[in-house]
Enzyme design. Structure first.
Site, short mmCIF file in Angstrom:
data_model
loop_
_atom_site.label_atom_id
_atom_site.label_comp_id
_atom_site.label_asym_id
_atom_site.label_seq_id
_atom_site.Cartn_x
_atom_site.Cartn_y
_atom_site.Cartn_z
CD GLU A 104 113.81 127.77 35.47
OE1 GLU A 104 112.65 127.52 35.77
OE2 GLU A 104 114.79 127.36 36.13
CG ASP A 143 111.74 121.44 36.85
OD1 ASP A 143 112.56 121.79 37.71
OD2 ASP A 143 111.71 121.95 35.72
C1 BGC Z 1 114.25 124.13 35.97
C2 BGC Z 1 115.12 122.93 35.70
C3 BGC Z 1 116.23 122.86 36.70
C4 BGC Z 1 115.62 122.85 38.08
C5 BGC Z 1 116.64 122.72 39.19
C6 BGC Z 1 113.83 124.26 37.41
O1 BGC Z 1 113.21 125.47 37.69
O2 BGC Z 1 113.09 124.06 35.15
O3 BGC Z 1 115.63 122.99 34.40
O4 BGC Z 1 117.02 121.73 36.46
O5 BGC Z 1 114.92 124.07 38.28
O6 BGC Z 1 117.33 123.88 39.40
#
Ligand code: BGC
Length: 607
Positions: free
Chosen positions: A487, A300
């Protein structure tokens, strides 16, 4: 039935089984042949690659800020990610041309290995203004309709492809146990069984037959324990036992792998104190060795600098989101680690092999560029029809007293209350155009108010903040809910005592104002998770959980007016009080003594 007829029926049955079996074994043989061919191509390519080229393949960066275009070649970049921030243009053609240019640079390198282009398309191609935006996964969980989820995923894949991508970071297959988590809506349900069923459908929809003619590569994320951290903290500690992880959280991954999912993304959380990015037992042990996952494990965001640098590669991560300043340190750091023996060359080769395998399976070596003919698919009417169906099927009716719903279309006067009623952004939640979503409209979307106006034959008055009370209205449709978030911005406190999953005072005021005047009230909650709304449910004549429906707000009006019945069932049990959260959540899950206000699976219908 005479004996002859019986024999005939049995014969037909046997022939059909034989036919199906031969189709199945032909398909299997085809897939095996394709994989054998791919394996020999990789065997030929891998020995030609330098260490820098291999580490380059393992690198994913954004198309802006992290690199200038030429660095795709000089740093041998393997993949480009698009998420929040600068877009490649305003039209789909501009997006395609930007990615075509980057692809040409990659192809002009010594070995001409094409790029993977990944995007956070989590409810439609939600980074593109004008795409079809579907209900977030929690709404699809409420629909429980696997066929529908498959169609939604296929459209998302197609619209992503039409904007230049061959990889999506979806579906999120988390099992959220705590509604304090800011990402509950990204997941289908708190039920392992339902999540597993819809995961299968979603992977199939996104990828099609991956070994044949894949649409895009899908990603099961975030491995593992993302939704079950203590107190619902994004990236916090998941203190479940190994048995609990296996029983409750692993089945969707197992199903995704059986469906041939192309990639798995690791999670920000720790599991019993070990960072999931560096959890070798789970990444290499469980995922790759036990479940035989042969695709790409991707980190991630900034996984390298945040979670233990070379340890994450050693643990089994194949591709690293080396974004936001991580690029140089990742490429240099990993090279040094290989030279010193800290990370083995076999591990690097395994990672590159997996990346190349997916690039071959996706057909990128033969067909590396976006197809301009697909552009007309974006936000097309036929896609919106499916999105509208998804909205309708996601709605859960929690109360309907006096059979106030369905509404008569010829009511003399309807008042629509609440800013959520007339904002495409508010009805869509986070990950819509902007990472955190927004309260503004976006292209092609229909607000709920527009939907109501389309169907009502009488007068429709809009009173966004309940400041222009219509006490002579036949009914007040009151829209309340959460503001968009994504998030950790959506987390609501990391201590038992410190959270509020209740409505805002102003939204409470909307209901009070109309209730006081004796107007019939239908309350529609737009939220990414169940909220404690016991009082508001008591106060209202009807109450609907509408989740985050996306671009087709008129789907809600179609059900309120009875053109369609309610079908949705709760994908989460619905808490009665804040006290329930204290008992239910925190490190002790599954407190059986707590009775929810509504159980998982609850949902009324019109008679
Ligand atoms: C998130 C992911 C996402 C990634 C790319 C991260 O902060 O947890 O779900 O796919 O960013 O944008």
């Amino acid at each position: 039935m005479t004996l002859n007829i019986l024999i005939h029926v049995l014969r037909c049955f046997a022939i059909s089984i034989a036919f199906l079996y031969s189709c199945y074994s032909n398909q299997m043989a085809k897939e095996k042949n394709a994989d054998t061919t791919i394996a020999s191509k990789i065997d030929a390519l891998l020995p030609l690659m330098t260490l820098e080229e291999k580490i380059g393949q393992m690198t994913q960066v954004r198309h802006f800020n992290d690199i200038i275009e030429e660095e795709v070649a000089t740093r041998y970049v393997g993949s480009i990610i698009h998420t929040e921030g600068s877009t490649p243009g305003t039209t789909a053609l501009e997006w395609q041309l930007k990615f075509k240019r980057l692809q040409e640079i990659a192809l002009s390198t010594r070995l001409g290995i094409p790029l993977l282009f990944g995007v956070d398309a989590v409810h439609g191609q939600n980074t593109f203004d004008g795409a079809t935006i579907f209900p977030h996964n929690i709404g699809l969980g409420a629909s429980g309709n696997a066929e529908l989820v498959k169609k939604v995923a296929a459209i998302t894949a197609l619209e992503s492809k039409a904007t230049g991508f061959n990889w999506v970071f979806s579906p999120c297959v988390a099992i959220p146990y705590n509604e304090k988590w800011g990402r509950v809506y990204e997941a289908f349900s708190e039920s392992t069984e339902l999540t597993t069923k819809l995961t299968k459908a979603s992977i199939e929809g996104h990828q099609g037959k991956f070994s044949d003619s894949p649409i895009v590569m899908a990603t099961a994320k975030h491995f593992i324990g993302d939704g079950s951290t203590d107190y619902g903290q994004e990236g916090g500690e998941t203190s479940l036992s190994l048995e609990e992880v296996k029983e409750y959280l692993l089945p969707p991954y197992k199903a995704a792998i059986e469906m041939g999912v192309g990639s798995v993304m690791t999670s920000f959380n720790t599991l019993n104190g070990i960072s999931m990015h560096a959890h070798k037992d789970h990444i290499t042990g469980t995922l790759k060795n036990s479940l035989k996952f042969d695709g790409i494990v991707v980190s991630d965001w900034k996984g390298y600098s945040k979670y233990g640098e070379n340890n994450i590669v050693d643990a089994g991560i194949d591709m690293v989101m080396a974004v936001d300043g991580d690029l140089e340190m990742f490429q240099k750091g990993l090279k040094k680690a290989v030279k010193s023996g800290e990370v083995s060359m076999d591990r690097i080769d395994d990672a590159v092999r997996r990346i190349l395998r997916q690039k071959y399976r996706l057909g990128l070596f033969e067909s590396p560029f976006p197809d301009p003919e697909l552009i007309d698919e974006i936000g097309s009417d036929k896609h919106r029809v499916v999105a509208r169906q998804a909205v309708r099927e996601s709605l859960v009716l929690l109360k309907n007293e006096k059979n106030i719903l369905p509404l008569e279309k010829n009511l003399a006067k309807i008042v629509v209350v609440g800013e959520h009623a007339d904002s495409a952004g508010l009805q869509s939640g986070g990950w819509t155009i902007d990472w955190q979503g927004a309260d503004r409209d976006y292209k092609g979307a229909t607000t709920i108010l527009e939907g109501v106006k389309k169907l009502a034959r009488g007068e429709v008055i809009y009173d966004p903040h309940a400041t222009n009370i219509q006490d002579d209205a036949d009914v007040a449709l009151i829209f309340i809910g959460e503001k968009p978030y994504a998030e950790f911005f959506g987390d609501v406190g990391h201590e038992v005592s410190d959270f509020e999953l209740t409505l805002t005072e102003s939204h409470q005021g909307y209901i009070d104002a109309y209730e006081k005047k004796g107007v019939n009230t239908v309350v529609i909650l737009l939220s990414g998770r169940p909220l404690v709304s016991t009082k508001q449910i008591e106060q209202s004549d009807a109450f609907v959980a509408a989740w985050l429906p996306g671009s087709e707000g008129d789907g809600i009006a179609e059900v309120l007016f009875g053109d369609y019945n309610f079908k949705g069932k709760l994908p989460h049990s619905w808490p009665k009080s804040i006290g329930d959260y204290k008992g239910k959540y925190g490190p002790n899950f599954w407190d059986d003594s707590i009775e929810p206000l509504f159980p998982f699976g609850f949902g009324l219908q019109y008679n």
